[in-house]
Motif scaffolding. Sequence first.
Motif, short mmCIF file in Angstrom:
data_model
loop_
_atom_site.label_atom_id
_atom_site.label_comp_id
_atom_site.label_asym_id
_atom_site.label_seq_id
_atom_site.Cartn_x
_atom_site.Cartn_y
_atom_site.Cartn_z
N PHE A 251 16.48 46.08 17.73
CA PHE A 251 16.18 44.84 17.01
C PHE A 251 17.44 44.23 16.40
O PHE A 251 17.34 43.32 15.57
CB PHE A 251 15.13 45.09 15.91
N ASP A 252 18.62 44.73 16.81
CA ASP A 252 19.87 44.18 16.26
C ASP A 252 20.28 42.94 17.06
O ASP A 252 21.12 42.98 17.94
CB ASP A 252 20.97 45.24 16.27
N ILE A 253 19.67 41.83 16.74
CA ILE A 253 19.89 40.60 17.48
C ILE A 253 21.35 40.14 17.40
O ILE A 253 21.84 39.45 18.30
CB ILE A 253 18.94 39.49 16.97
N VAL A 254 22.05 40.54 16.35
CA VAL A 254 23.46 40.14 16.22
C VAL A 254 24.28 40.69 17.38
O VAL A 254 25.01 39.95 18.06
CB VAL A 254 24.04 40.62 14.88
N ASN A 255 24.17 41.98 17.66
CA ASN A 255 24.96 42.57 18.74
C ASN A 255 24.50 42.09 20.12
O ASN A 255 25.32 41.92 21.02
CB ASN A 255 24.91 44.10 18.66
N VAL A 256 23.21 41.87 20.27
CA VAL A 256 22.70 41.31 21.53
C VAL A 256 23.30 39.93 21.76
O VAL A 256 23.74 39.59 22.86
CB VAL A 256 21.16 41.25 21.52
N SER A 257 23.34 39.13 20.70
CA SER A 257 23.90 37.78 20.79
C SER A 257 25.40 37.82 21.07
O SER A 257 25.91 37.05 21.89
CB SER A 257 23.63 37.01 19.50
N LEU A 258 26.11 38.72 20.40
CA LEU A 258 27.56 38.83 20.61
C LEU A 258 27.88 39.28 22.04
O LEU A 258 28.85 38.81 22.64
CB LEU A 258 28.17 39.79 19.60
N ASN A 259 27.07 40.17 22.58
CA ASN A 259 27.29 40.61 23.95
C ASN A 259 27.07 39.46 24.94
O ASN A 259 27.82 39.31 25.91
CB ASN A 259 26.35 41.77 24.29
N ALA A 260 26.03 38.66 24.69
CA ALA A 260 25.76 37.51 25.56
C ALA A 260 26.89 36.49 25.45
O ALA A 260 27.31 35.89 26.45
CB ALA A 260 24.43 36.88 25.18
N GLU A 261 27.37 36.28 24.24
CA GLU A 261 28.48 35.36 24.00
C GLU A 261 29.71 35.80 24.79
O GLU A 261 30.40 34.98 25.42
CB GLU A 261 28.78 35.35 22.50
N LYS A 262 30.00 37.10 24.75
CA LYS A 262 31.15 37.64 25.48
C LYS A 262 30.98 37.49 26.98
O LYS A 262 31.95 37.20 27.70
CB LYS A 262 31.34 39.11 25.11
N ALA A 263 29.77 37.68 27.47
CA ALA A 263 29.50 37.54 28.90
C ALA A 263 29.77 36.12 29.37
O ALA A 263 30.35 35.89 30.44
CB ALA A 263 28.05 37.94 29.20
N VAL A 264 29.36 35.14 28.56
CA VAL A 264 29.63 33.74 28.88
C VAL A 264 31.13 33.47 28.88
O VAL A 264 31.66 32.82 29.78
CB VAL A 264 28.91 32.81 27.88
N GLU A 265 31.81 33.99 27.87
CA GLU A 265 33.26 33.78 27.77
C GLU A 265 33.98 34.29 29.02
O GLU A 265 34.88 33.62 29.55
CB GLU A 265 33.81 34.50 26.54
N GLU A 266 33.60 35.45 29.50
CA GLU A 266 34.26 36.03 30.67
C GLU A 266 34.07 35.17 31.92
O GLU A 266 35.00 34.98 32.71
CB GLU A 266 33.75 37.45 30.90
N VAL A 267 32.85 34.65 32.10
CA VAL A 267 32.59 33.80 33.26
C VAL A 267 33.38 32.51 33.17
O VAL A 267 34.00 32.06 34.15
CB VAL A 267 31.08 33.50 33.38
N VAL A 268 33.40 31.89 32.00
CA VAL A 268 34.12 30.63 31.82
C VAL A 268 35.61 30.81 32.08
O VAL A 268 36.24 30.02 32.79
CB VAL A 268 33.88 30.05 30.41
N TYR A 269 36.18 31.87 31.52
CA TYR A 269 37.62 32.10 31.70
C TYR A 269 37.95 32.30 33.18
O TYR A 269 38.96 31.77 33.68
CB TYR A 269 38.07 33.31 30.88
N HIS A 270 37.12 33.05 33.88
CA HIS A 270 37.35 33.25 35.31
C HIS A 270 37.27 31.92 36.06
O HIS A 270 38.12 31.65 36.93
CB HIS A 270 36.31 34.22 35.89
N LYS A 271 36.30 31.09 35.73
CA LYS A 271 36.16 29.80 36.41
C LYS A 271 37.38 28.91 36.17
O LYS A 271 37.85 28.22 37.08
CB LYS A 271 34.89 29.09 35.94
#
Length: 284
Positions: A251-271
């Motif tokens: 139920f730690d939505i903070v870490n779930v959100s931070l992981n999703a944020e990082k996943a987006v960052e990695e895709v954007v940087y690669h693009k």
Amino acid sequence: MPLVNGFDLIDIIKEEHVVAGAFNTTNLETTIGILQAVEKSRIPAFIQIAPTNIPVSGYGFIADMVNRYAAEMDTPVALHLDHGKSFDSVRQAARAGFTSVMTDNAKYDYEENVQHTYEAVQFAKGYGIPVEAELGAIAGKEDDIVTEGNSKTDPKQVLDFVERTGVNMLAVAVGNVHGLNLDPNIDFPLLKQIQDICPVPLVLHGASGIPDEQISQMVDNGVIKINVASDLRQAFIQSAGKDYEADPERFDIVNVSLNAEKAVEEVVYHKIQVMNRNSPTPVR
């Protein structure tokens, strides 16, 4: 720095001979993930949202989010309305502080497309912001909107369309598709033909499904803006899904959100790296 006017961002892109990624956001986490990657890359970019995603955040809230984060950045960023399929969406975005807009009238016949685009351009002049329009129909699924046919941009219409509408950027259909499940194949001879005719910069939609080796060629084919949406949403959802699968009771939505944020960052940087592989100052 504050959000940059779209006209100024276009000038910067041309001067640096780079391609600006145009990355679709929906919420705070996606916004931060995109902007972190843009700042890391030092390549100017558009962050954008389509009206179909506005119910999550609203025009005003998304403008506040992007503007607040961009104010602490050194890399120029413009806030763009993607696929504004009604005049009201263009009006709401401009009033909320968006610094660039797209009016998408590709569903209409040619003359209606010209008329609706002209009206949006005239309105946007009051806000001093550029307008992107689409000529031709890009197939695939953009959010919940499905376009069955793929009508490539007709080079014979390009100059007339730009001159009559006054549009500032032109989104072209050259074999690109929206979404991830179709088979895009860029028609480079057609793209080159359009580049030689068109007096305004070109925009490519549907980059999520286009092979990297084709994306990297756009910088030399008159394209200054490349849209990426599906890859980011997929990265966000898959990240959250993996966290759930790892522990359905968490139920730690903070870490779930931070992981999703990082996943987006990695895709954007690669693009951004791929888009500017052949530019004078490629992303490292």
